[in-house]
Design a protein around this motif. Structure first.
Motif, PDB file in Angstrom:
ATOM      1  N   GLY A 243       0.807  -1.207   0.000  1.00 52.90           N
ATOM      2  CA  GLY A 243       0.000   0.000   0.000  1.00 52.90           C
ATOM      3  C   GLY A 243       0.841   1.258   0.000  1.00 52.90           C
ATOM      4  N   LEU A 244       2.152   1.119   0.300  1.00 58.38           N
ATOM      5  CA  LEU A 244       3.058   2.265   0.348  1.00 58.38           C
ATOM      6  C   LEU A 244       4.269   2.126  -0.552  1.00 58.38           C
ATOM      7  CD1 LEU A 244       3.406   3.593   4.029  1.00 58.38           C
ATOM      8  CD2 LEU A 244       2.377   4.720   2.066  1.00 58.38           C
ATOM      9  N   ILE A 245       4.924   0.967  -0.530  1.00 55.53           N
ATOM     10  CA  ILE A 245       6.187   0.831  -1.254  1.00 55.53           C
ATOM     11  C   ILE A 245       5.930   0.458  -2.713  1.00 55.53           C
ATOM     12  CG2 ILE A 245       7.345   0.147   0.868  1.00 55.53           C
ATOM     13  CD1 ILE A 245       7.456  -2.693  -0.164  1.00 55.53           C
ATOM     14  N   GLU A 246       6.951   0.598  -3.514  1.00 44.08           N
ATOM     15  CA  GLU A 246       6.840   0.340  -4.946  1.00 44.08           C
ATOM     16  C   GLU A 246       6.536  -1.126  -5.210  1.00 44.08           C
ATOM     17  OE1 GLU A 246       9.169   2.001  -8.859  1.00 44.08           O
ATOM     18  OE2 GLU A 246      10.384   1.283  -7.189  1.00 44.08           O
ATOM     19  N   ALA A 247       5.692  -1.390  -6.191  1.00 46.93           N
ATOM     20  CA  ALA A 247       5.325  -2.752  -6.539  1.00 46.93           C
ATOM     21  C   ALA A 247       6.540  -3.510  -7.059  1.00 46.93           C
ATOM     22  CB  ALA A 247       4.219  -2.753  -7.588  1.00 46.93           C
ATOM     23  N   PRO A 248       6.658  -4.793  -6.736  1.00 42.90           N
ATOM     24  CA  PRO A 248       7.813  -5.581  -7.186  1.00 42.90           C
ATOM     25  C   PRO A 248       7.989  -5.570  -8.701  1.00 42.90           C
ATOM     26  CG  PRO A 248       6.610  -6.765  -5.491  1.00 42.90           C
ATOM     27  CD  PRO A 248       5.788  -5.573  -5.837  1.00 42.90           C
ATOM     28  N   GLY A 249       6.887  -5.552  -9.437  1.00 52.20           N
ATOM     29  CA  GLY A 249       6.996  -5.527 -10.889  1.00 52.20           C
ATOM     30  C   GLY A 249       7.716  -4.308 -11.404  1.00 52.20           C
ATOM     31  N   ALA A 250       7.549  -3.182 -10.712  1.00 50.97           N
ATOM     32  CA  ALA A 250       8.217  -1.942 -11.114  1.00 50.97           C
ATOM     33  C   ALA A 250       9.703  -1.977 -10.796  1.00 50.97           C
ATOM     34  CB  ALA A 250       7.560  -0.751 -10.420  1.00 50.97           C
ATOM     35  N   MET A 251      10.129  -2.916  -9.954  1.00 47.81           N
ATOM     36  CA  MET A 251      11.541  -3.039  -9.601  1.00 47.81           C
ATOM     37  C   MET A 251      12.263  -4.063 -10.463  1.00 47.81           C
ATOM     38  SD  MET A 251      11.732  -2.596  -5.443  1.00 47.81           S
ATOM     39  CE  MET A 251      10.425  -3.701  -4.960  1.00 47.81           C
ATOM     40  N   GLY A 252      11.566  -4.599 -11.456  1.00 49.60           N
ATOM     41  CA  GLY A 252      12.227  -5.507 -12.390  1.00 49.60           C
ATOM     42  C   GLY A 252      12.010  -6.977 -12.121  1.00 49.60           C
ATOM     43  N   ALA A 253      11.069  -7.322 -11.247  1.00 47.44           N
ATOM     44  CA  ALA A 253      10.827  -8.733 -10.946  1.00 47.44           C
ATOM     45  C   ALA A 253      10.258  -9.466 -12.158  1.00 47.44           C
ATOM     46  CB  ALA A 253       9.871  -8.853  -9.766  1.00 47.44           C
ATOM     47  N   ASP A 254      10.682 -10.709 -12.321  1.00 50.24           N
ATOM     48  CA  ASP A 254      10.113 -11.576 -13.351  1.00 50.24           C
ATOM     49  C   ASP A 254       8.999 -12.443 -12.779  1.00 50.24           C
ATOM     50  OD1 ASP A 254      12.026 -11.058 -15.663  1.00 50.24           O
ATOM     51  OD2 ASP A 254      13.424 -11.604 -14.061  1.00 50.24           O
ATOM     52  N   ILE A 255       9.178 -12.851 -11.523  1.00 53.89           N
ATOM     53  CA  ILE A 255       8.168 -13.610 -10.793  1.00 53.89           C
ATOM     54  C   ILE A 255       8.063 -12.986  -9.400  1.00 53.89           C
ATOM     55  CG2 ILE A 255       7.441 -15.884  -9.955  1.00 53.89           C
ATOM     56  CD1 ILE A 255       9.388 -17.144 -11.965  1.00 53.89           C
ATOM     57  N   VAL A 256       6.850 -12.831  -8.916  1.00 49.65           N
ATOM     58  CA  VAL A 256       6.636 -12.317  -7.568  1.00 49.65           C
ATOM     59  C   VAL A 256       5.808 -13.323  -6.791  1.00 49.65           C
ATOM     60  CG1 VAL A 256       5.759 -10.429  -6.147  1.00 49.65           C
ATOM     61  CG2 VAL A 256       6.654  -9.951  -8.438  1.00 49.65           C
ATOM     62  N   VAL A 257       6.238 -13.627  -5.582  1.00 45.31           N
ATOM     63  CA  VAL A 257       5.454 -14.476  -4.690  1.00 45.31           C
ATOM     64  C   VAL A 257       5.229 -13.722  -3.392  1.00 45.31           C
ATOM     65  CG1 VAL A 257       6.166 -16.675  -5.668  1.00 45.31           C
ATOM     66  CG2 VAL A 257       7.537 -15.642  -3.878  1.00 45.31           C
ATOM     67  N   ALA A 258       4.109 -13.999  -2.758  1.00 41.37           N
ATOM     68  CA  ALA A 258       3.782 -13.269  -1.540  1.00 41.37           C
ATOM     69  C   ALA A 258       2.861 -14.106  -0.671  1.00 41.37           C
ATOM     70  CB  ALA A 258       3.118 -11.930  -1.871  1.00 41.37           C
ATOM     71  N   GLU A 259       2.814 -13.737   0.596  1.00 37.12           N
ATOM     72  CA  GLU A 259       1.843 -14.304   1.520  1.00 37.12           C
ATOM     73  C   GLU A 259       0.712 -13.290   1.676  1.00 37.12           C
ATOM     74  OE1 GLU A 259      -0.480 -16.116   3.354  1.00 37.12           O
ATOM     75  OE2 GLU A 259       1.341 -17.343   3.402  1.00 37.12           O
TER      76      GLU A 259
END
Length: 447
Positions: A243-259
């Motif tokens: 809700g505050l920090i930059e989305a992982p996709g915008a940081m160059g991630a190819d795959i993102v996983v989360a809980e």
């Protein structure tokens, strides 16, 4: 362990009813090495109200998360879940609609999963998300396997800031296979990742905020990985942080996983939770689990279908991309309902409150003599170094009704360098009184 009726007559009746000539025959399929002889000291039959009273007495001995100051995080967080979420997921059309084995009949379930995927993809800043995984740790392992299939390389680098239980899950999934490099855990850094990166690297796995609470800008790491033909997997254990920090996709991630537990799902003794997984569109056919899509029927009406179900256990198990055999559908529904109630502005506000409360906690802890705050940046979680071992101190505070956080030594046993480290989390449910109770208790114990 085996339990049989105490009365010889009752035993004989039972054996006759099931057609077993003797007790030894009944247990003949169980290896002798694991067949114990212990018989539990269970009470005789009791009326239902007596059993209920006994269970209530046992339950009253528990100290629940909401019974006092609570600072435990490390992958599972105590947030407020609106009563409307629990009410809605218990409606019969949701509660009984499970995995859609005849998917097109279950239009309501498919639409919910489609909306869930859309929310997750937007939240993580990725092109496409699947219709849920078991939890964050197994989703991380699935992402590692996915990266190896895509790149056709073996080496995987796990950063030192990755949650120890996520790391251990990946190790379990890759048990017996070569190429896994786990960098040394450190509360100050992620390890020298670039020194381990080479042409045989399939993926780098990095967490932000990491296990110790540090925020990481991984954009340069993403560029370095891509130059070597490797993928960047970003892990998020506290989904409210987005809700505050930059989305992982915008940081160059190819795959993102989360809980996804923090939204819509209470702590519930550690599960069930909901794993999130999203990726770039070009990798979608290697994604584990299932993918729901939107289409139109023969009459042009809007409808939903299983666009992709890559698991293939149903007919060709040896071709399956994953061994996941269900999804966390009800937990995913709770996630979607809560996120819909919050909306974009609500999630941002919730994240700001979490961070503000964490700042209060950090300032209060830093003011305690002998306590060192290790974080230069954080969202709602931080690590402190105490002048004494953390685990015994936490036990003493728990006896006073204060659940003070997670001693790192519990997840990294036998490592002297982490004995004094304590990870604490602050959410919107933490109050100034809770902070005062914690810091006063720590001062008292250290004195």
């Amino acid at each position: 362990m085996r339990y049989l009726p105490h009365s010889p007559a009752d035993r004989a009746t039972m054996l006759a009813a099931i057609g077993a000539p003797s007790v030894d025959t009944l247990f003949s399929a169980v290896p002798a090495s694991v067949l114990g002889t212990f018989s539990p000291d269970l009470p005789d039959h009791q009326p239902e109200f007596a059993v209920e009273a006994h269970m209530r007495a046992l339950a009253s001995k528990n100290h629940a998360a909401g019974d006092g100051p609570f600072f435990i995080g490390a992958g599972a967080y105590r947030h407020h879940v609106p009563a409307s979420v629990d009410h809605l997921i218990q409606r019969s059309e949701w509660l009984t609609a499970y995995t859609p084995y005849q998917p097109e009949i279950s239009q309501g379930t498919l639409q919910m999963l489609f909306e869930f995927q859309t929310q997750v993809a937007n939240l993580l800043g990725m092109d496409v998300a699947n219709a849920s995984m078991y939890d964050g740790s197994t989703a991380t392992a699935e992402a590692v396997l996915m990266a190896r299939r895509i790149t056709k390389k073996d080496k995987v680098i796990l950063s030192g800031g990755l949650h120890p239980q996520y790391r251990d899950t990946v190790i379990t999934y890759l048990s017996g296979e070569e190429g896994l490099e786990c960098l040394s855990p450190s509360p100050e850094g992620q390890g020298d990742i670039l020194d381990h990166l080479d042409d045989n690297t399939a993926a780098i796995v990095i967490q932000t905020p990491d296990f110790y609470g540090h925020l990481r800008d991984v954009s340069k790491l993403a560029d370095a990985a891509h130059e070597k033909g490797a993928l960047l997997i970003i892990v998020v254990t506290e989904i409210v942080s987005l809700g505050l920090i930059e989305a992982p996709g915008a940081m160059g991630a190819d795959i993102v996983v989360a809980e996804g537990q923090s939204i819509g799902n209470p702590l519930t003794y550690g599960g069930p939770y909901v794993g999130l997984l999203a990726c770039r569109e070009k990798f979608v056919r290697q994604m584990p689990g299932r993918l729901c899509g939107e289409t139109v029927d023969a009459e042009g009406k809007r409808g939903f279908v299983l666009t992709l179900s890559t698991r293939e256990q149903h007919i060709r198990r040896e071709k399956a991309t994953s061994n996941i055999c269900t999804n966390s559908g009800l937990c995913a529904l709770a996630f979607s309902i809560h996120l819909s109630l919050l909306g974009e502005q609500g999630l941002t506000r919730l994240a700001k409150i979490n961070h503000a409360q964490a700042c209060k906690l950090a300032d209060a802890l830093a003011a305690v003599p002998g306590v060192q705050l290790l974080n230069k940046s954080f969202f709602n979680e931080m690590t402190v170094r105490l002048p004494v071992a953390a685990a015994p101190l936490v036990e003493k505070l728990a006896a006073k009704g204060i659940l003070a956080g997670l001693p790192v030594s519990r997840l990294e046993p036998g490592k002297d360098e982490v004995e004094n480290l304590l990870v604490l989390a602050a959410t919107e449910l933490m109050t100034d009184a809770h902070i005062e109770a914690l810091t006063s208790a720590i001062k008292g114990e250290l004195a």
